[in-house]
Design a protein around this motif. Structure first.
Motif, PDB file in Angstrom:
ATOM      1  N   LEU A  63      56.484  38.411  38.016  1.00 38.12           N
ATOM      2  CA  LEU A  63      56.584  38.302  36.563  1.00 38.12           C
ATOM      3  C   LEU A  63      56.137  39.564  35.854  1.00 38.12           C
ATOM      4  O   LEU A  63      56.479  39.790  34.702  1.00 38.12           O
ATOM      5  CB  LEU A  63      55.752  37.116  36.075  1.00 38.12           C
TER       6      LEU A  63
ATOM      7  N   ALA B 171      39.245  38.370  18.302  1.00 35.48           N
ATOM      8  CA  ALA B 171      39.655  37.823  19.595  1.00 35.48           C
ATOM      9  C   ALA B 171      39.740  38.946  20.615  1.00 35.48           C
ATOM     10  O   ALA B 171      40.012  40.087  20.280  1.00 35.48           O
ATOM     11  CB  ALA B 171      41.001  37.143  19.458  1.00 35.48           C
TER      12      ALA B 171
ATOM     13  N   ASP C  16      52.513  36.582  40.044  1.00 34.13           N
ATOM     14  CA  ASP C  16      52.067  37.591  39.086  1.00 34.13           C
ATOM     15  C   ASP C  16      52.853  38.882  39.257  1.00 34.13           C
ATOM     16  O   ASP C  16      53.280  39.515  38.293  1.00 34.13           O
ATOM     17  CB  ASP C  16      50.563  37.849  39.277  1.00 34.13           C
TER      18      ASP C  16
ATOM     19  N   PHE D 131      42.147  28.802  33.729  1.00 34.49           N
ATOM     20  CA  PHE D 131      43.339  29.366  34.356  1.00 34.49           C
ATOM     21  C   PHE D 131      44.112  30.217  33.355  1.00 34.49           C
ATOM     22  O   PHE D 131      44.462  29.751  32.283  1.00 34.49           O
ATOM     23  CB  PHE D 131      44.219  28.217  34.847  1.00 34.49           C
ATOM     24  N   ALA D 132      44.385  31.477  33.698  1.00 34.71           N
ATOM     25  CA  ALA D 132      44.966  32.370  32.681  1.00 34.71           C
ATOM     26  C   ALA D 132      46.268  33.040  33.091  1.00 34.71           C
ATOM     27  O   ALA D 132      46.874  33.734  32.296  1.00 34.71           O
ATOM     28  CB  ALA D 132      43.952  33.440  32.294  1.00 34.71           C
ATOM     29  N   LEU D 133      46.736  32.826  34.318  1.00 35.51           N
ATOM     30  CA  LEU D 133      47.937  33.514  34.801  1.00 35.51           C
ATOM     31  C   LEU D 133      49.125  33.304  33.867  1.00 35.51           C
ATOM     32  O   LEU D 133      49.828  34.244  33.515  1.00 35.51           O
ATOM     33  CB  LEU D 133      48.295  33.026  36.207  1.00 35.51           C
TER      34      LEU D 133
ATOM     35  N   ARG E 114      49.292  32.516  30.727  1.00 31.80           N
ATOM     36  CA  ARG E 114      49.218  33.098  29.390  1.00 31.80           C
ATOM     37  C   ARG E 114      49.611  34.566  29.431  1.00 31.80           C
ATOM     38  O   ARG E 114      50.178  35.101  28.493  1.00 31.80           O
ATOM     39  CB  ARG E 114      47.817  32.898  28.808  1.00 31.80           C
ATOM     40  N   LYS E 115      49.319  35.236  30.566  1.00 26.99           N
ATOM     41  CA  LYS E 115      49.711  36.633  30.701  1.00 26.99           C
ATOM     42  C   LYS E 115      51.233  36.759  30.693  1.00 26.99           C
ATOM     43  O   LYS E 115      51.780  37.705  30.134  1.00 26.99           O
ATOM     44  CB  LYS E 115      49.138  37.171  32.018  1.00 26.99           C
ATOM     45  N   HIS E 116      51.929  35.790  31.320  1.00 23.89           N
ATOM     46  CA  HIS E 116      53.375  35.879  31.461  1.00 23.89           C
ATOM     47  C   HIS E 116      54.114  34.900  30.552  1.00 23.89           C
ATOM     48  O   HIS E 116      55.288  34.613  30.765  1.00 23.89           O
ATOM     49  CB  HIS E 116      53.768  35.599  32.905  1.00 23.89           C
TER      50      HIS E 116
ATOM     51  N   PHE F 180      42.946  39.192  39.917  1.00 25.04           N
ATOM     52  CA  PHE F 180      43.791  38.487  40.874  1.00 25.04           C
ATOM     53  C   PHE F 180      43.359  38.696  42.319  1.00 25.04           C
ATOM     54  O   PHE F 180      43.979  38.178  43.225  1.00 25.04           O
ATOM     55  CB  PHE F 180      45.248  38.916  40.712  1.00 25.04           C
TER      56      PHE F 180
ATOM     57  N   ALA G  56      41.745  32.374  19.574  1.00 22.97           N
ATOM     58  CA  ALA G  56      43.074  31.939  20.016  1.00 22.97           C
ATOM     59  C   ALA G  56      44.159  32.288  19.003  1.00 22.97           C
ATOM     60  O   ALA G  56      43.889  32.561  17.866  1.00 22.97           O
ATOM     61  CB  ALA G  56      43.123  30.466  20.273  1.00 22.97           C
TER      62      ALA G  56
ATOM     63  N   GLU H 220      42.367  38.794  27.301  1.00 23.99           N
ATOM     64  CA  GLU H 220      41.886  38.053  28.457  1.00 23.99           C
ATOM     65  C   GLU H 220      41.825  38.974  29.658  1.00 23.99           C
ATOM     66  O   GLU H 220      42.765  39.698  29.945  1.00 23.99           O
ATOM     67  CB  GLU H 220      42.853  36.909  28.760  1.00 23.99           C
ATOM     68  N   LYS H 221      40.686  38.940  30.324  1.00 17.10           N
ATOM     69  CA  LYS H 221      40.572  39.736  31.536  1.00 17.10           C
ATOM     70  C   LYS H 221      41.090  38.922  32.693  1.00 17.10           C
ATOM     71  O   LYS H 221      40.853  37.728  32.772  1.00 17.10           O
ATOM     72  CB  LYS H 221      39.100  40.093  31.797  1.00 17.10           C
ATOM     73  N   MET H 222      41.814  39.558  33.606  1.00 11.52           N
ATOM     74  CA  MET H 222      42.312  38.798  34.740  1.00 11.52           C
ATOM     75  C   MET H 222      42.019  39.524  36.030  1.00 11.52           C
ATOM     76  O   MET H 222      42.289  40.696  36.175  1.00 11.52           O
ATOM     77  CB  MET H 222      43.814  38.590  34.600  1.00 11.52           C
TER      78      MET H 222
ATOM     79  N   LEU I 223      50.025  32.797  43.951  1.00 10.70           N
ATOM     80  CA  LEU I 223      49.810  33.211  42.568  1.00 10.70           C
ATOM     81  C   LEU I 223      49.925  34.721  42.429  1.00 10.70           C
ATOM     82  O   LEU I 223      50.449  35.228  41.442  1.00 10.70           O
ATOM     83  CB  LEU I 223      48.436  32.737  42.076  1.00 10.70           C
TER      84      LEU I 223
ATOM     85  N   ARG J  59      57.757  35.600  29.089  1.00 17.86           N
ATOM     86  CA  ARG J  59      58.844  35.629  30.071  1.00 17.86           C
ATOM     87  C   ARG J  59      59.142  34.227  30.621  1.00 17.86           C
ATOM     88  O   ARG J  59      60.290  33.834  30.751  1.00 17.86           O
ATOM     89  CB  ARG J  59      58.472  36.589  31.200  1.00 17.86           C
ATOM     90  N   LEU J  60      58.083  33.489  30.913  1.00 19.43           N
ATOM     91  CA  LEU J  60      58.276  32.136  31.447  1.00 19.43           C
ATOM     92  C   LEU J  60      58.952  31.221  30.420  1.00 19.43           C
ATOM     93  O   LEU J  60      59.769  30.375  30.770  1.00 19.43           O
ATOM     94  CB  LEU J  60      56.930  31.545  31.884  1.00 19.43           C
TER      95      LEU J  60
END
Lengths: 322, 244
Positions: B242, B221, B239, A245-247, A249-251, B228, A322, B224-226, B235, A254-255
């Motif tokens: 945010l 490193a 996204d 799950f990566a959502l 980490r993108k935000h 959606f 990481a 990360e590819k995302m 979600l 801000r979170l």
């Protein structure tokens, strides 16, 4: 890690419940006659209700919830099992305290039950934290910040609700009653401590590498730099959905700011207003409790969603450090 | 009982020669076939013929590319079957709250009692090797059994009393045996071919694979590819909010 809403609800709500029971027990232990009986009963019921609601919610993410009773059996090795045992045991002193209020017993039985409840509440939240802190596979969880984090955030949740209910209970809250006894100051201190602890935690997890590398995970590092060219299957699987799950980490940045705002500046401002206002202070105190609780939800969501699991190394397109 | 047994003398396990594996996925398919139709029970898939098939596999074969550290050395592609190592000190067993996960004292095989499992998924979080996969249909955790229903099965000819993945391997890259016995064929193979642990720094202990000459490495490193497009509406909305 995929954040299961039922688990987030469970850890936040039952954490707040045990925090509230802990502080109420502390008050009862020191001054058994300080609060009116009706208020003690209400707060005990509220704390127990939050704990029960959390425990019930935690069964919602199970594949076979009808077998949940089996989770009491492996307390010798499993923190999850220990947590279940401690959580259930804590209802004994809650019951004893309710009976003591009803029977109007002496101070001694109240003090003994209160002490037992304090210990069990703290142990339960500690066990919850250890479920996560004991997992070596997840660097963001397997560290010294996690247990103090769960304890402190449970306490701030409980303290803010205790204050809000106490203000509401005293009908208009002429002098923020407990204000003179320092509860509002305690909440403010806990707010600051929580924010500082979260900052330290984030700083730590941002600098820590994963506990392994793609080279050690495959043993191929001896030949050179390793990267995945082909995943086993073209589709997602349980592992990539649960651990990948990566959502968040993108935000994350801000979170994190949202968490800090909701845990410290906002509730502190509201509490200062409450202290200055004196009349209708319960509105501001309730606002502070809601802000803290919302902050805890976002914090817990991030706690799960930001955490990286080492198994994802096998799927990383480029050896992730990481 | 999720307490670990005293160190077992018999330590059944797999040894996979990565120099020989050609990445044909026969082991994964044979495993799926045996456990889906064999005596152990079903290993069902969600919408197996649909757009996004999803299901439990005990074997997954990765392919990795190696950029050599030395100049002028040629790049390598290595196929890497990933499955349960039946660790000596498995955290997946001790974290189990119900006693469904256990390590057999007689041969070291790590199993899940699907009648006791509550499907809390904690064991899959504890495993660094991704050996445990949760079945949505059955509501329980599933994992490699080392074909415990084949290896002791007296209705089989002796030659067939080995895990389905080992029996199926067309290049004989996979070997099954007792790693606790120094004189067993697999132990000798590990010694001969320089077998090593995966993620030894995690401390779960298990000899399994082979290697060759050694060099160290480093790599950068990646972002990360995302994607959606397949995420839930909630979600996607989070996204969007945010991302502003």
């Amino acid at each position: 890690m995929h954040p299961a809403l039922s688990v987030i609800f469970f850890t936040v709500i039952s954490g707040c419940g045990y925090g509230l029971l802990f502080l109420l027990s502390l008050i009862l232990l020191m001054q058994p006659a300080l609060l009116p009986r009706s208020e003690i009963v209400t707060l005990l019921a509220l704390g127990a209700l939050a704990s029960v609601a959390g425990l019930i919610a935690s069964t919602f993410h199970l594949g076979q919830p009808q077998r949940a009773w089996r989770a009491f059996s492996q307390w010798r090795s499993s923190w999850l099992s220990r947590e279940g045992v401690a959580a259930t045991a804590s209802f004994l002193p809650v019951g004893a305290l309710l009976i003591a209020q009803w029977q109007q017993t002496d101070a001694m039985p109240v003090r003994i039950s209160a002490l037992a409840l304090m210990l069990l509440a703290a142990i339960t939240v500690y066990c919850t934290a250890q479920i996560y802190a004991s997992l070596k596979t997840i660097r963001a969880w397997h560290n010294v910040y996690v247990a103090p984090g769960y304890l402190l955030l449970g306490l701030i949740g409980g303290a803010s609700w205790l204050l809000a209910w106490h203000c509401a209970f005293d009908d208009g809250c002429p002098d923020i009653a407990l204000g003179s006894r320092g509860l509002d100051w305690l909440v403010i201190l806990l707010c600051i401590a929580s924010a500082l602890l979260k900052l330290a935690y984030w700083r730590y997890i941002d600098t820590q590498p994963l506990p392994a590398s793609i080279e050690s995970a495959t043993g191929l590092g001896r030949y050179g730099a390793v990267r995945s060219v082909e995943a086993p299957h073209s589709e997602e699987n349980y592992l990539t959905r649960e651990m990948g799950f990566a959502l968040a980490r993108k935000h994350a940045a801000r979170l994190r700011r949202i968490v800090l705002l909701l845990l410290a500046p906002l509730p502190i401002a509201l509490l200062v207003i409450a202290m200055l206002m004196r009349s209708n202070a319960e509105v501001a105190a309730l606002g502070a409790a809601f802000a803290v609780t919302l902050g805890l939800f976002v914090e817990r969501w991030l706690f799960f969603a930001e955490a990286k699991h080492v198994v994802m190394l096998y799927y990383a397109p480029r050896g992730e450090r990481a | 009982m999720t307490m670990l047994p005293a160190p077992t003398t018999k330590k059944l396990g797999l040894v996979i020669d990565l120099d020989i594996c050609v990445g044909c996925h026969a082991c994964a398919v044979a495993c799926k076939e045996w456990n889906d139709g064999g005596q152990f029970g079903p290993l069902p898939d969600e919408s197996p013929y649909g757009k996004e098939p999803l299901g439990v596999w005990f074997n997954r074969v990765h392919s990795f590319e190696i950029e050599p550290a030395q100049k002028n050395a040629s790049a390598m592609t290595v196929h890497f079957p990933r499955s349960c190592l039946h660790c000596e000190t498995p955290d997946c067993v001790t974290v189990c709250p119900t006693g469904a996960s256990y390590k057999r004292a007689e041969d070291g095989i790590v199993l899940v009692d699907e009648d006791k499992c509550i499907g809390c998924k904690l064991c899959s979080w504890a495993c660094p090797y991704g050996a445990r996969e949760y079945s949505e249909q059955r509501g329980v955790m599933q994992k490699c059994t080392l074909c415990v229903d084949r290896i002791y099965n007296e209705s089989f000819d002796e030659i067939d009393r080995q895990p389905a993945c080992v029996a199926a391997c067309p290049t004989r890259a996979r070997h099954f045996g007792d790693l606790g016995n120094e004189n067993s064929a697999v132990s000798k193979l590990v010694a001969q071919r320089g077998g090593y642990d995966l993620m030894p720094e995690m401390g779960y202990k298990r000899p399994r694979r082979d290697g060759g000459s050694s060099t160290t490495s480093s790599s950068a490193a990646a972002e990360e590819k995302m994607d959606f497009s397949t995420a839930s509406p909630l979600l996607r909305w989070i996204d969007k909010v945010l991302s502003r």
